[in-house]
Design an enzyme around this catalytic site. Structure first.
Site, PDB file in Angstrom:
ATOM      1  N   TYR A  96       0.834  -1.322  -0.112  1.00 47.44           N
ATOM      2  CA  TYR A  96       0.010   0.013   0.033  1.00 47.44           C
ATOM      3  C   TYR A  96       1.111   1.325   0.098  1.00 47.44           C
ATOM      4  O   TYR A  96       1.507   1.520   0.878  1.00 47.44           O
ATOM      5  CB  TYR A  96      -1.064   0.148   1.311  1.00 47.44           C
ATOM      6  CG  TYR A  96      -1.791  -1.112   1.356  1.00 47.44           C
ATOM      7  CD1 TYR A  96      -2.315  -1.938   0.229  1.00 47.44           C
ATOM      8  CD2 TYR A  96      -2.397  -1.540   2.591  1.00 47.44           C
ATOM      9  CE1 TYR A  96      -3.006  -3.092   0.402  1.00 47.44           C
ATOM     10  CE2 TYR A  96      -3.192  -2.443   2.523  1.00 47.44           C
ATOM     11  CZ  TYR A  96      -3.826  -3.443   1.491  1.00 47.44           C
ATOM     12  OH  TYR A  96      -4.327  -4.575   1.773  1.00 47.44           O
ATOM     13  N   HIS A 122       0.170 -12.267   1.438  1.00 48.47           N
ATOM     14  CA  HIS A 122      -0.761 -11.115   0.381  1.00 48.47           C
ATOM     15  C   HIS A 122      -0.829 -11.692  -1.035  1.00 48.47           C
ATOM     16  O   HIS A 122       0.208 -11.973  -1.824  1.00 48.47           O
ATOM     17  CB  HIS A 122       0.085 -10.092   0.547  1.00 48.47           C
ATOM     18  CG  HIS A 122      -0.795  -8.776   0.255  1.00 48.47           C
ATOM     19  ND1 HIS A 122      -0.338  -7.416   0.170  1.00 48.47           N
ATOM     20  CD2 HIS A 122      -2.082  -8.847  -0.081  1.00 48.47           C
ATOM     21  CE1 HIS A 122      -1.608  -6.676  -0.019  1.00 48.47           C
ATOM     22  NE2 HIS A 122      -2.497  -7.399  -0.309  1.00 48.47           N
TER      23      HIS A 122
END
Length: 339
Positions: A56, A140
């Protein structure tokens, strides 16, 4: 705010969690002041679960969350981040990130699901977050890296959990099929499910949720607004689904859901958020928050009472699944898990 505990752990998550992708400048720039204000407003409204990732904003989200929570008692909140993308210097910088975040491209993501990659990723996340521990670590987006994750990340994270270095681990993905494989083939504690169990679609009911019930695995549900389609009282022109323009049939279904919500005195986003809380397996719902105003809106939505009559009509019309009773989720077992 209410809390639910991840089965088999001591980690109690607030039922509404803070999603850190937007303050990593997802799609557009957010000022430091607005980003930190979003975290602080979430705290003021009772949120005590904060999720982020190196992905992010090339570490920006982690740094901002770390700064915003600095000074907060560490035992008062739960923090999760992710592994699978190491951040390394870009050999040819000079532009902007190409993966959806409005940040300089001074770093690049390097996929690495190996044991060493996991350990380096956690160490670097700890430094960016400015904390001494991470409570939950998710593998992830390993969609194309199942073997690497199974051979590297899973045993590494299992060992770190068993040694008390982290509190729990799991996987976070935009699909339920591979999460189902993680639940049945490994000893994960929790999964982060994005967009596959929502008011609009409940595909995870077919495979993932029954497996989680059987194995005693918690579910953190994200993407409950289906990347924007359910985020407003009425789907906006150009509304997105799975981060792309929504197909006509899904726009039609979302508008039908909005009509029914209005008849029962509630709104589409309030019902979209409340839908997850009907499922006992869902430990927390994580929602992205960009500003203090968004944090206030999301916590207000989470506090709204949605009438049972709405769920009754939606079930009768086959628009949502029927949530199993307590007997279907009691006495979970991890027999056979490598724990």
């Amino acid at each position: 705010m209410q809390k639910r505990t991840i089965p088999g752990t001591s980690l109690a998550l607030t039922t509404l969690g803070f999603g850190g992708a937007p303050i990593g400048n997802l799609y557009r720039e957010v000022s430091d002041a607005d980003a930190i204000g979003a975290v602080q407003a979430a705290w003021e409204h009772g949120i005590r679960y904060f999720d982020t990732a190196p992905h992010y904003g090339l570490g920006l989200s982690e740094r901002r969350i770390g700064e915003a929570l600095r000074g907060a008692p560490r035992g008062d909140y739960v923090l999760s981040t992710k592994v699978g993308r190491l951040l390394r210097p870009n050999p040819s910088p000079g532009g902007r990130d190409t993966e959806g975040f409005d940040v300089d491209d001074g770093l690049v993501r390097v996929r690495d699901y190996s044991r060493d990659g996991v350990l380096r990723s956690i160490e670097e996340s700890l430094a960016r977050l400015g904390t001494d521990r991470i409570d939950i670590v998710y593998i992830h987006d390993p969609d194309d890296y199942w073997a690497e994750a199974l051979d590297g990340a899973v045993p590494a994270l299992s060992q770190l959990r068993d040694e008390g270095v982290i509190g729990a681990y799991g996987a976070g993905m935009n699909q339920s099929e591979m999460l189902h494989r993680f639940v049945t083939a490994t000893d994960v504690d929790v999964v982060m499910l994005a967009g596959r169990y929502t008011l609009l679609e409940q595909g995870a009911r077919e495979d993932l949720l029954p497996a989680c019930a059987e194995r005693g695995v918690g579910v953190v549900n994200v993407g409950v607004f289906n990347s924007g389609l359910l985020s407003k009282d009425r789907p906006a022109p150009g509304a997105t689904y799975n981060y792309a323009p929504a197909p006509a049939e899904l726009l039609e279904r979302a508008n039908l859901l909005a009509d029914i919500c209005e008849r029962h005195g509630t709104s589409l986003p309030a019902a979209a958020l409340a839908f997850s809380f009907r499922e006992p397996l869902v430990t927390s719902v994580v929602v992205g928050m960009r500003t203090a105003a968004q944090a206030e809106r999301n916590t207000a939505l989470g506090a709204q009472e949605v009438p049972q009559s709405l769920w009754d009509e939606l079930e009768e019309r086959g628009l949502i699944d029927t949530v199993p009773g307590p007997a279907a989720t009691e006495s979970p077992s991890r027999e056979g898990a490598a724990r």
